[in-house]
Design a protein around this motif. Structure first.
Motif, PDB file in Angstrom:
ATOM      1  N   THR A  53       0.850  -1.192   0.000  1.00  0.00           N
ATOM      2  CA  THR A  53       0.000   0.000   0.000  1.00  0.00           C
ATOM      3  C   THR A  53       0.884   1.239   0.000  1.00  0.00           C
ATOM      4  OG1 THR A  53      -1.718  -1.171   1.234  1.00  0.00           O
ATOM      5  CG2 THR A  53      -1.839   1.234   1.174  1.00  0.00           C
ATOM      6  N   ASP A  56      -0.319   7.152  -0.888  1.00  0.00           N
ATOM      7  CA  ASP A  56      -1.543   7.754  -1.422  1.00  0.00           C
ATOM      8  C   ASP A  56      -2.732   6.796  -1.425  1.00  0.00           C
ATOM      9  OD1 ASP A  56      -0.699   6.016  -3.334  1.00  0.00           O
ATOM     10  OD2 ASP A  56      -0.524   7.493  -4.944  1.00  0.00           O
ATOM     11  N   GLY A  57      -2.555   5.617  -0.858  1.00  0.00           N
ATOM     12  CA  GLY A  57      -3.653   4.664  -0.762  1.00  0.00           C
ATOM     13  C   GLY A  57      -3.685   3.628  -1.870  1.00  0.00           C
ATOM     14  N   ARG A  58      -2.842   3.779  -2.883  1.00  0.00           N
ATOM     15  CA  ARG A  58      -2.830   2.796  -3.962  1.00  0.00           C
ATOM     16  C   ARG A  58      -2.276   1.464  -3.458  1.00  0.00           C
ATOM     17  NH1 ARG A  58       0.639   3.321  -7.496  1.00  0.00           N
ATOM     18  NH2 ARG A  58       1.929   4.947  -6.525  1.00  0.00           N
ATOM     19  N   THR A  59      -2.859   0.380  -3.932  1.00  0.00           N
ATOM     20  CA  THR A  59      -2.364  -0.953  -3.597  1.00  0.00           C
ATOM     21  C   THR A  59      -1.892  -1.641  -4.862  1.00  0.00           C
ATOM     22  OG1 THR A  59      -4.588  -1.904  -3.826  1.00  0.00           O
ATOM     23  CG2 THR A  59      -3.904  -1.175  -1.624  1.00  0.00           C
TER      24      THR A  59
END
Length: 397
Positions: A53, A56-59
């Motif tokens: 993760t 910025d919250g992207r996985t």
């Protein structure tokens, strides 16, 4: 284990579509080699895939090497649990390394190379340069810097909550939740199980070891390091040979392109020569036909009695037009030549010479243009005539 690791890496790096790992295609071979070399040198670190993760919250699904890094502290070997994340831009950029303490470990604060959240920052990571940098050298540097200043402390758990420090401590297991904890600031993480139960996944160093076993282990380590050095040298030599082969391949490709270009030019020249040969054969047929038709006209008469103007007669209107244009062109050429001689001898004024040459040149241009058009029409007619004569032969062949 090595075969399983190789099969696992081949499988995950060869995936395509939505399940593909987000690494550059031309870098996947290098990633595979780096991880294989790492697991061969440090079997305690094994590759796997996991979800990472971003801030910025992207996985994203990435490769990681999870396990322990051995280090030597005060003559004892300890294992520091770490996670090495191979980010999307790996190996052009350094991986992200975390210290991964177990439940009975805490991170030393402050630490020069490990942040409170476990992020490792050593000079080797900051000076990462592809293709010289690799995971094996990274782990060696981690072991070196961890040995200088251990990043983890073990926690002491007392069964009696009394603050009296002279009471005999009882060290609980990782699942115990009773008792107070006291950081031991100078000792790296160890297992404090009172019974000879198997060590946790990230194992600890032994307090006492058999000298023969220590000697054997050191000898094996030296042998492995020597073999690794030989393998690195062999790999560098093979990479140099591969670069040479790639250069030779590029030269051969350029030569192949030149040969193809030369072959095409020769084929074009061959076709042009075949067309010229066809024209010669056509003209030969015409001349032979003319000779057969006019050979009997001489008869027994003397050749001097033959009128040249009557011997050559145009066979059609196009031939007569070509003959007239050619005769006019040659007559204009002779006239211009005579005018050149006259102006040189001073027989005519120069301005009159220019006017006459201008008029004659214009007339000569029209004659030559007409002759060129007539020649093109005659050529088409000859080709059609030869095709009509040759068609029965191909029909019955």
């Amino acid at each position: 284990m090595a075969q399983y690791t190789q099969q696992f890496l081949n499988s995950v790096l060869s995936q395509r579509g939505p399940e593909a790992l987000p690494y550059a295609e031309d870098m996947k071979w290098h990633i595979r080699q780096h991880l294989l070399y790492l697991t061969e040198t440090y079997p305690s670190l094994q590759p796997k895939t996991a979800v990472f993760t971003h801030n910025d919250g992207r996985t994203v699904n990435l490769l990681q090497a999870e396990g322990t890094v051995p280090m030597s502290f005060q003559g004892v070997t300890y294992n520091i649990p770490v996670i090495i994340w191979l980010m999307e831009s790996y190996p052009r950029h350094a991986p992200l390394v975390f210290v991964n303490p177990t439940r009975d470990m805490i991170i030393k604060r402050p630490h020069p190379f490990v942040s409170p959240n476990g992020v490792v920052s050593i000079p080797y990571i900051h000076s990462w340069v592809f293709p010289a940098s690799n995971l094996v050298e990274l782990v060696r540097n981690l072991s070196h810097f961890f040995a200088r200043d251990p990043p983890l402390y073990s926690q002491r758990k007392n069964s009696n909550p009394s603050p009296n420090p002279n009471l005999n401590p009882s060290y609980g297991s990782m699942n115990s939740s009773v008792g107070s904890t006291a950081a031991r600031p100078a000792i790296p993480p160890r297992d404090y199980f009172p019974t000879p139960t198997p060590p946790p996944p990230y194992g600890s160093g032994r307090i006492m070891e058999d000298p023969a076993e220590v000697f054997k282990k050191n000898a094996i380590n030296k042998l492995v390091e020597g073999l690794n050095g030989d393998i690195r040298e062999m790999r560098k030599a093979r990479e140099g040979e591969m670069e040479g082969f790639f250069g030779a391949q590029a030269v051969l490709r350029n030569r192949e392109e030149e040969l193809r270009k030369g072959l095409k030019e020769m084929q074009d020249e061959k076709e042009a020569l075949e067309q010229q040969l066809q024209m010669i054969l056509m003209n030969t047929d015409v001349l032979e036909g003319w000779l057969r038709e006019n050979e009997g006209k001489l008869g027994s008469n003397d050749g001097n009695s033959v009128d040249v103007d009557e011997a050559f007669e145009p066979c059609d209107a196009l031939s007569k037009q070509m003959l007239d244009c050619t005769a006019s062109d040659l007559a204009v050429e002779d006239t211009i030549y005579a005018l050149d001689k006259a102006v040189q001898e001073g027989a005519i004024p120069f301005d009159q010479y220019l006017r006459s040459v201008r008029l004659l040149s214009r007339e000569q241009f029209f004659h030559r243009a007409t002759a060129s058009k007539v020649r093109a029409i005659q050529m088409q007619a000859q080709v059609a005539s030869m095709a009509s004569r040759a068609s029965p032969q191909y029909a019955f062949g």
